[in-house]
Design a protein around this motif. Structure first.
Motif, PDB file in Angstrom:
ATOM      1  N   ILE A   1       0.852  -1.201   0.000  1.00 21.75           N
ATOM      2  CA  ILE A   1       0.000   0.000   0.000  1.00 21.75           C
ATOM      3  C   ILE A   1       0.885   1.248   0.000  1.00 21.75           C
ATOM      4  O   ILE A   1       0.639   2.201  -0.751  1.00 21.75           O
ATOM      5  N   ASN A   2       1.932   1.203   0.793  1.00 23.10           N
ATOM      6  CA  ASN A   2       2.843   2.341   0.871  1.00 23.10           C
ATOM      7  C   ASN A   2       3.480   2.625  -0.490  1.00 23.10           C
ATOM      8  O   ASN A   2       3.517   3.779  -0.946  1.00 23.10           O
ATOM      9  N   LEU A   3       3.940   1.579  -1.158  1.00 28.42           N
ATOM     10  CA  LEU A   3       4.566   1.764  -2.479  1.00 28.42           C
ATOM     11  C   LEU A   3       3.539   2.298  -3.483  1.00 28.42           C
ATOM     12  O   LEU A   3       3.825   3.226  -4.249  1.00 28.42           O
ATOM     13  N   THR A   4       2.337   1.731  -3.460  1.00 21.98           N
ATOM     14  CA  THR A   4       1.301   2.171  -4.406  1.00 21.98           C
ATOM     15  C   THR A   4       1.002   3.654  -4.195  1.00 21.98           C
ATOM     16  O   THR A   4       0.876   4.420  -5.153  1.00 21.98           O
ATOM     17  N   ARG A   5       0.913   4.074  -2.925  1.00 21.55           N
ATOM     18  CA  ARG A   5       0.650   5.510  -2.644  1.00 21.55           C
ATOM     19  C   ARG A   5       1.775   6.390  -3.167  1.00 21.55           C
ATOM     20  O   ARG A   5       1.540   7.499  -3.647  1.00 21.55           O
ATOM     21  N   LYS A   6       3.009   5.900  -3.045  1.00 22.54           N
ATOM     22  CA  LYS A   6       4.148   6.715  -3.532  1.00 22.54           C
ATOM     23  C   LYS A   6       4.128   6.816  -5.053  1.00 22.54           C
ATOM     24  O   LYS A   6       4.623   7.786  -5.620  1.00 22.54           O
ATOM     25  N   ILE A   7       3.577   5.790  -5.700  1.00 24.48           N
ATOM     26  CA  ILE A   7       3.503   5.833  -7.175  1.00 24.48           C
ATOM     27  C   ILE A   7       2.302   6.674  -7.606  1.00 24.48           C
ATOM     28  O   ILE A   7       2.413   7.535  -8.484  1.00 24.48           O
ATOM     29  N   LEU A   8       1.161   6.430  -6.993  1.00 31.29           N
ATOM     30  CA  LEU A   8      -0.052   7.143  -7.412  1.00 31.29           C
ATOM     31  C   LEU A   8      -0.099   8.517  -6.745  1.00 31.29           C
ATOM     32  O   LEU A   8      -0.916   8.793  -5.864  1.00 31.29           O
ATOM     33  N   THR A   9       0.829   9.355  -7.168  1.00 30.45           N
ATOM     34  CA  THR A   9       0.952  10.727  -6.680  1.00 30.45           C
ATOM     35  C   THR A   9       0.601  11.646  -7.839  1.00 30.45           C
ATOM     36  O   THR A   9       1.116  11.458  -8.939  1.00 30.45           O
ATOM     37  N   LEU A  10      -0.287  12.617  -7.573  1.00 31.47           N
ATOM     38  CA  LEU A  10      -0.785  13.435  -8.690  1.00 31.47           C
ATOM     39  C   LEU A  10       0.328  14.186  -9.414  1.00 31.47           C
ATOM     40  O   LEU A  10       0.376  14.200 -10.629  1.00 31.47           O
ATOM     41  N   ASN A  11       1.201  14.819  -8.638  1.00 32.71           N
ATOM     42  CA  ASN A  11       2.271  15.593  -9.273  1.00 32.71           C
ATOM     43  C   ASN A  11       3.387  14.649  -9.731  1.00 32.71           C
ATOM     44  O   ASN A  11       4.034  14.002  -8.902  1.00 32.71           O
ATOM     45  N   PRO A  12       3.628  14.593 -11.053  1.00 29.86           N
ATOM     46  CA  PRO A  12       4.646  13.643 -11.541  1.00 29.86           C
ATOM     47  C   PRO A  12       6.033  13.922 -10.976  1.00 29.86           C
ATOM     48  O   PRO A  12       6.862  13.019 -10.878  1.00 29.86           O
ATOM     49  N   ASN A  13       6.280  15.199 -10.563  1.00 28.01           N
ATOM     50  CA  ASN A  13       7.600  15.516 -10.005  1.00 28.01           C
ATOM     51  C   ASN A  13       7.774  14.949  -8.599  1.00 28.01           C
ATOM     52  O   ASN A  13       8.896  14.799  -8.114  1.00 28.01           O
ATOM     53  N   ASP A  14       6.650  14.693  -7.923  1.00 28.96           N
ATOM     54  CA  ASP A  14       6.736  14.098  -6.576  1.00 28.96           C
ATOM     55  C   ASP A  14       6.627  12.578  -6.614  1.00 28.96           C
ATOM     56  O   ASP A  14       6.775  11.912  -5.590  1.00 28.96           O
ATOM     57  N   ARG A  15       6.299  12.042  -7.773  1.00 28.35           N
ATOM     58  CA  ARG A  15       6.091  10.587  -7.901  1.00 28.35           C
ATOM     59  C   ARG A  15       7.420   9.855  -7.730  1.00 28.35           C
ATOM     60  O   ARG A  15       8.453  10.315  -8.207  1.00 28.35           O
ATOM     61  N   ILE A  16       7.358   8.720  -7.060  1.00 30.77           N
ATOM     62  CA  ILE A  16       8.592   7.944  -6.864  1.00 30.77           C
ATOM     63  C   ILE A  16       9.150   7.522  -8.239  1.00 30.77           C
ATOM     64  O   ILE A  16       8.389   7.223  -9.160  1.00 30.77           O
ATOM     65  N   THR A  17      10.471   7.534  -8.352  1.00 27.90           N
ATOM     66  CA  THR A  17      11.111   7.192  -9.634  1.00 27.90           C
ATOM     67  C   THR A  17      11.497   5.708  -9.627  1.00 27.90           C
ATOM     68  O   THR A  17      11.538   5.079  -8.557  1.00 27.90           O
ATOM     69  N   ILE A  18      11.818   5.191 -10.789  1.00 25.95           N
ATOM     70  CA  ILE A  18      12.149   3.755 -10.853  1.00 25.95           C
ATOM     71  C   ILE A  18      13.342   3.392  -9.948  1.00 25.95           C
ATOM     72  O   ILE A  18      13.245   2.434  -9.178  1.00 25.95           O
ATOM     73  N   PRO A  19      14.454   4.160  -9.958  1.00 30.16           N
ATOM     74  CA  PRO A  19      15.557   3.788  -9.053  1.00 30.16           C
ATOM     75  C   PRO A  19      15.103   3.727  -7.593  1.00 30.16           C
ATOM     76  O   PRO A  19      15.527   2.837  -6.842  1.00 30.16           O
ATOM     77  N   ASN A  20      14.218   4.647  -7.183  1.00 30.89           N
ATOM     78  CA  ASN A  20      13.752   4.623  -5.792  1.00 30.89           C
ATOM     79  C   ASN A  20      12.720   3.521  -5.539  1.00 30.89           C
ATOM     80  O   ASN A  20      12.623   3.011  -4.428  1.00 30.89           O
ATOM     81  N   ILE A  21      11.956   3.160  -6.562  1.00 37.29           N
ATOM     82  CA  ILE A  21      11.041   2.008  -6.413  1.00 37.29           C
ATOM     83  C   ILE A  21      11.876   0.760  -6.100  1.00 37.29           C
ATOM     84  O   ILE A  21      11.536  -0.043  -5.231  1.00 37.29           O
ATOM     85  N   LYS A  22      13.008   0.626  -6.807  1.00 40.18           N
ATOM     86  CA  LYS A  22      13.842  -0.559  -6.602  1.00 40.18           C
ATOM     87  C   LYS A  22      14.427  -0.605  -5.183  1.00 40.18           C
ATOM     88  O   LYS A  22      14.749  -1.674  -4.668  1.00 40.18           O
TER      89      LYS A  22
END
Ligand code: ATP
Length: 302
Positions: A259-280
């Motif tokens: 849920i935490n990861l999904t919330r970090k991805i589903l962020t309205l502002n694309p500049n605040d959205r988690i990036t692939i390196p940080n997802i990993k």
């Protein structure tokens, strides 16, 4: 010294069953007459239809993108061997994804969901492939479960690059392409499509793996868009409907890290959205060694 390269024709192949069709093409399983052990998927696009429907641009994008991505043999990309044409059609000779659509596998699971282990396994393969696609300067723009196929070992392959943005236009690209439920808020609100927009779709897919339906789904496209731009989905922190939602018990049962990861991805502002390196680096993937490609690219039937 000059060598004559023989042009391919449909007569070089034995066409077997239809595998599916898209907006401007039909895909068949086909065997190469010179090597009957080798099966291909041949995408046949009617020239008349492509011209009539104004799809020439998309067919060219798909061909150029697959050629570019195929330069290194990344396991997560459908390989385009070559193309040829005759009077009526264009032919794309592709890797045959014997395992079919991931969506079919999802549909035969209970409630259309994967358990955590399967979800993580497929997410890892999608992320590794998406990172590669982005490293080539390409935005897929239509990432969704329908565009995820499986090879004979059950390894995931991303397909359908007809909406991809070519490298020359890599920073942002406008115009609505894609599928309502996976489309990003920046495309809806600002006509922008970025690398982060593929990451948004990734979040929608993760949610769907766990819950069986995409996070944003209205009675019609407009309602779906309204939900997307107001971030109205059951796992949203600020969503008062969380306790009332019929799927609410999935929020109680689901690993909080997902849920935490999904919330970090589903962020309205694309500049605040988690990036692939940080997802990993996210704790849900603590047990994944991203350098160990052999373990990442195990097939589910291997
Ligand atoms: P559109 O291009 O309109 O978005 P699409 O991507 O679904 O549609 P196609 O790429 O023509 O269209 O594929 C149609 C279907 O054929 C796919 O949904 C899939 O089931 C099947 N298919 C496509 N490529 C392959 C492949 N390489 N191996 C096996 N099956 C395939």
């Amino acid at each position: 010294m000059s060598a004559t390269v023989k042009k391919h024709t449909p007569q070089d192949f034995i066409f077997k069953q239809e595998l599916g069709h898209g907006a401007y093409s039909t895909v068949y399983k086909a065997l190469d007459k010179r090597n009957l052990k080798k099966a291909y998927a041949i995408k046949v696009c009617s020239k008349n239809h492509i011209i009539k429907e104004n799809k020439v641009k998309y067919v060219n994008i798909e061909k150029n993108t697959l050629n570019l991505l195929g330069k290194t043999n990344h396991p997560g990309i459908i390989k385009l061997y070559y193309t040829f044409h005759d009077k009526q059609n264009l032919y794309f000779v592709l890797d045959y994804a014997k395992g079919g659509e991931l969506l079919s596998l999802l549909h035969i699971q209970t409630n259309g969901t994967f358990d955590e282990l399967y979800s993580k396994h497929f997410m890892v393969q999608i992320i590794d492939t998406l990172e590669y696609i982005h490293s080539c300067g390409i935005i897929h723009r239509d990432l969704k479960p329908e565009n995820l196929l499986l090879d004979k070992w059950g390894k995931l392959m991303i397909t359908d690059f007809g909406a991809a943005s070519p490298p020359a236009n890599m920073s942002t690209c406008s115009s609505f392409v894609g599928t309502a439920e996976y489309v990003s808020p920046e495309l809806l609100l600002f006509n922008q499509c970025k690398f982060a927009s593929d990451v948004w779709a990734l979040g929608c897919i993760l949610y769907q793996f766990i819950n069986g339906t995409p996070p944003f789904r209205g009675e019609n496209e407009l309602k779906t868009f309204e939900k997307i731009v107001s971030l109205d989905y059951p796992w949203n922190n600020n969503n008062n409907n969380l306790l009332l939602h019929p799927n609410n018990n999935t929020a109680n049962l689901t690993n909080p890290q997902i849920i935490n990861l999904t919330r970090k991805i589903l962020t309205l502002n694309p500049n605040d959205r988690i990036t692939i390196p940080n997802i990993k680096l996210h704790p849900w993937f603590n047990d994944i060694n991203w350098q160990d490609k052999d373990s990442i690219w195990r097939g589910i039937w291997q």
